[in-house]
Enzyme design. Structure first.
Site, PDB file in Angstrom:
ATOM      1  N   GLN A   1      54.625  38.048  39.372  1.00 48.30           N
ATOM      2  CA  GLN A   1      54.404  39.129  38.413  1.00 48.30           C
ATOM      3  C   GLN A   1      53.816  40.362  39.090  1.00 48.30           C
ATOM      4  OE1 GLN A   1      53.108  38.536  34.240  1.00 48.30           O
ATOM      5  NE2 GLN A   1      51.175  39.489  34.858  1.00 48.30           N
TER       6      GLN A   1
ATOM      7  N   SER B   1      47.376  44.770  36.704  1.00 50.30           N
ATOM      8  CA  SER B   1      46.978  44.568  35.308  1.00 50.30           C
ATOM      9  C   SER B   1      47.935  45.240  34.324  1.00 50.30           C
ATOM     10  CB  SER B   1      45.558  45.095  35.089  1.00 50.30           C
ATOM     11  OG  SER B   1      44.627  44.376  35.872  1.00 50.30           O
TER      12      SER B   1
ATOM     13  N   GLY C   1      50.882  33.698  45.014  1.00 52.24           N
ATOM     14  CA  GLY C   1      50.501  32.465  45.690  1.00 52.24           C
ATOM     15  C   GLY C   1      51.675  31.515  45.855  1.00 52.24           C
TER      16      GLY C   1
ATOM     17  N   ARG D   1      15.695  31.602  38.553  1.00 54.14           N
ATOM     18  CA  ARG D   1      17.021  31.885  39.114  1.00 54.14           C
ATOM     19  C   ARG D   1      17.988  30.730  38.918  1.00 54.14           C
ATOM     20  NH1 ARG D   1      15.286  33.285  45.088  1.00 54.14           N
ATOM     21  NH2 ARG D   1      17.493  33.750  45.440  1.00 54.14           N
TER      22      ARG D   1
ATOM     23  N   GLY E   1      17.909  31.005  54.151  1.00 59.78           N
ATOM     24  CA  GLY E   1      18.716  31.227  55.356  1.00 59.78           C
ATOM     25  C   GLY E   1      19.832  30.219  55.512  1.00 59.78           C
TER      26      GLY E   1
ATOM     27  N   GLU F   1      45.167  36.729  36.758  1.00 55.62           N
ATOM     28  CA  GLU F   1      45.367  36.541  35.323  1.00 55.62           C
ATOM     29  C   GLU F   1      44.677  37.635  34.513  1.00 55.62           C
ATOM     30  OE1 GLU F   1      47.408  34.456  33.313  1.00 55.62           O
ATOM     31  OE2 GLU F   1      48.180  34.646  35.328  1.00 55.62           O
TER      32      GLU F   1
ATOM     33  N   ASP G   1      42.587  41.579  35.490  1.00 52.23           N
ATOM     34  CA  ASP G   1      41.314  42.077  36.005  1.00 52.23           C
ATOM     35  C   ASP G   1      40.265  41.982  34.911  1.00 52.23           C
ATOM     36  OD1 ASP G   1      39.725  43.947  37.992  1.00 52.23           O
ATOM     37  OD2 ASP G   1      39.533  44.817  35.993  1.00 52.23           O
TER      38      ASP G   1
END
Length: 696
Positions: free
Chosen positions: A157, A164, A197, A357, A425, A448, A450
């Site tokens: 595509q 897009s 792909g 976090r 690290g 698929e 943006d």
């Protein structure tokens, strides 16, 4: 070479050395002993017993098969990795026959291998498109051979000049009535199919999206199933230019390719005709019964992406939480830790900033689990309805899948990077299992659709629905939550949050009302600016992105709470429900905290309530902290899948990372091969100069 010694002796770490105690296995065992719930019960609730057994069985097979070996992955160049990927894809096909694997087994195997390969788009896009777009004749001609791997396909595509904007694709497919053929042609350089792909070196067929031209009239992009390489010797067919696009930031094992057509003729049957047709001879175009029918395949693919985002995040969180439970840094003077009556450094997971976090990410993974499940339920519901000629759910499901694909993949990408950073690290080392995985996951935010462009599809639907609510054309229903929260907002647009304490903020109804009000308020503001104040769509794109995000965050929070509400006592034990309820509140409140400005701009939350939200997030973190390792253990991700020195289930972090360093090819010799040519001249010249100076 250097002197007369044997340079082929590899560098090895002294085997008698062990990590300073307390060691990783002991620390993880201590963490697991804190569990307030049954880890196996939680895993079974999320996946089901059958899936867990399949995953364990498949993981055992992969771990013993050379074709799926991962230890050399970090040291190989692209040609070696692509060759190994071909070996893996071939072995998957063989194992399917040898072990009688079904589709679920193959999907699990591909997930655990955790690396896109040349056949990935054959399974992920080519087959689903044929399944959704072929008529009966084409199923026999294209789909059945593809299922038997007699043909290998891709989905062509995106073009060099268009991604897009699918309507702007340049590849042409002109109907030739005299021969009942279509002539596919690439009129410009930017018409090159690009990023496809499996196209570069693998596929012999492609589903090609091209602009349908009949009698000089443009009917827009339509799918064609096109042979591009010989089935005898794999050479490109005459009129076809095809190849690999070259190195990428990730996806080294996928042959993303380019494709150009030079007046290439294909038979009439190549036009995928389940929904729209071109009548032979006359070229009469028969449009589909619903213009959005082609959305079905996109919804399915995006539902898979939404579901996959939680696996990606689960991988990152499993590695980071386990490692931060093993890694120790500094001594907390206020609460010193002791081991065998000696003060030891504090596990990193005990620092509140690390909990903030990581545990919020753990909460989001469980939230995405419920949304992924809901996406497939809606897909199946819509699919069944469309079979009966009912397309009423299609627009809502398509809009939700678009916005959720955008939001959840963004959450996963951001969360993966946060997990890697939380590993300090060592997170920068590929041995963490996160760096290369992050690179390979990153394309999810653009393929698929943006992520920023996709939110416009969701926003268009939200604004249309809002206008229908205003006009009295839309009524609340159990299958359309958008209408429900918009209607509630219109009934009381000046509503405020009734919570007077942090504890009241744990009420799911109050949290859902907050998310629904914030989304409705934002939608109403955008509608006002566009419909009454004359603002252009382009000038409103930032706000358009925000309303899509607000809507999808509402959906994720609602899916979490409703999923828990609908779970029976047989499915979910008391202890498991309790910890999930805490995670649901943590996810909701942390999201409010992150988006605080919007909740306050809507007028629903006061500054005092904003402070209550922040305080409650910290209280929930403390509540969830003892379950940190058990919660990631419940994801049940095998060590084979993690491929990480830091995230091993046995906690042997330092033994593993030094062992992996020994495999580094540069350590296979004592002296680097380039020493004589590039190091020795400078060193010896310096020594000679120093020697001469000493004689003066």
């Amino acid at each position: 070479m250097t002197g007369g010694f044997n340079n082929n002796v590899p560098t090895k770490f002294p085997k008698h050395l062990v990590p300073k105690g307390p060691n990783g296995p002991e620390l993880l065992e201590t963490e697991r002993a804190k569990a307030s719930f049954n880890v196996n019960a939680m895993s079974t609730f999320m996946y089901g017993k059958e899936f867990l057994e399949k995953m364990q069985n498949v993981a055992r097979v992969l771990d013993s098969e050379p074709a799926f070996e991962k230890t050399q992955r970090y040291y190989q160049g692209r040609p070696e990795r692509v060759a190994h990927a071909y070996e893996k894809d071939k072995r998957i096909v063989e194992l399917t026959e040898e072990l009688n694997w079904d589709l679920a087994d193959r999907r699990i195997a591909n997930m655990l291998y955790d690396q896109s390969t040349p056949y990935s788009l054959h399974y992920g896009m080519f087959l689903p498109t044929l399944e959704g777009q072929c008529n009966e004749e084409q199923r026999k001609l294209f789909l059945e051979p593809a299922l038997r791997h007699e043909i290998i396909g891709c989905y062509a595509q995106t073009e060099l000049g268009h991604g897009s904007n699918v309507q702007g694709l340049e590849t042409l497919a002109t109907y030739i009535p005299e021969t009942n053929e279509f002539e596919i042609h690439s009129p410009h350089l930017t018409s090159s199919k690009w990023w496809i792909g499996g196209l570069g070196k693998t596929a012999n067929y492609a589903v090609v999206m091209a602009r349908l031209i009949i009698h000089n009239k443009d009917y827009g992009p339509h799918p064609f199933c096109v042979q591009i390489r010989s089935l005898e010797d794999h050479r490109p067919l005459p009129g076809i230019t095809v190849g690999d696009i070259g190195p990428k930031f990730g996806y080294a094992t996928t042959d993303n390719g380019f494709l150009l057509f030079d007046h290439y003729r294909v038979p009439h049957v190549s036009f995928l005709a389940k929904f729209s047709q071109v009548k032979p001879g006359s070229g009469e175009y028969v449009k589909p019964p619903n213009a959005r029918l082609s959305y079905g395949t996109m919804v399915y693919v995006r539902a898979n992406i939404v579901n996959g985002s939680r696996f990606a995040l689960a991988r990152g969180a499993t590695v980071a939480v386990r490692y931060c439970s093993v890694r120790r840094q500094f001594v907390d003077a206020a609460e010193p830790r002791k081991w065998n009556n000696q003060v030891v450094e504090t596990p990193v997971i005990d620092y509140t900033m690390v909990q903030y976090r990581l545990l919020t990410i753990v909460a989001s993974i469980y939230a995405l689990h419920f949304t992924g499940r809901e996406m497939f339920r809606l897909y199946d519901l819509n699919h069944a309805a469309m079979k009966e000629g009912n397309y009423s759910l299609l627009a809502d499901v398509h809009a939700s899948s678009s916005g959720l694909k955008s939001l959840t993949t963004t959450m996963a990408v951001d969360g993966l990077e946060q997990c890697r950073r939380a590993c300090g690290g060592h997170g920068y080392s590929l041995f963490s299992g996160l760096g290369q995985f992050y690179q390979d996951y990153l394309p999810n935010v653009t393929f698929e659709g943006d992520n920023y462009v996709l939110t416009q599809q969701t926003a268009r639907y939200l604004l249309k629905t809002f206008r229908n609510v205003i006009a009295g054309k839309a009524k609340p229903s159990e299958h359309n939550l958008t209408i429900t929260y918009l209607t509630q907002y219109m009934q009381n647009p000046k509503a405020t949050c009734p919570a007077s304490s942090g504890a009241e903020l744990l009420n799911p109804e109050i949290l859902l009302s907050a998310f629904g009000f914030r989304a409705a308020f934002a939608i109403a503001q955008v509608a006002e600016d566009i419909d009454r104040n004359g603002r252009t769509w382009n000038s409103m794109l930032v706000e358009i992105n925000r309303i899509s995000k607000a809507h999808c965050q509402y959906m994720i929070v609602r899916n979490f709470f409703i999923g828990l509400q609908q779970a029976t006592d047989k499915e979910l034990g008391v202890a498991e429900r309790k910890v999930l309820q805490a995670l649901a509140c943590l996810f909701a409140l942390h999201t409010i905290e992150t988006e605080m400005s919007e909740f306050m701009m809507s007028g629903y939350l006061s500054p005092e309530q904003g402070k209550m939200v922040r305080d409650q997030v910290l209280e929930l973190l403390a509540r969830v902290r003892p379950d940190a390792v058990p919660l990631v253990d419940a994801f049940a991700l095998p060590d084979y899948y993690l491929a990480s020195a830091l995230g091993r289930s046995d906690g042997k972090v330092y033994e593993s990372i030094t062992e992996m360093a020994e495999r580094e090819p540069l350590n296979h010799t004592l002296v680097v091969d380039s020493y004589d040519k590039y190091i020795k001249p400078f060193v010896h010249a310096g020594l000679e100069r120093k020697k001469n100076e000493s004689k003066l």
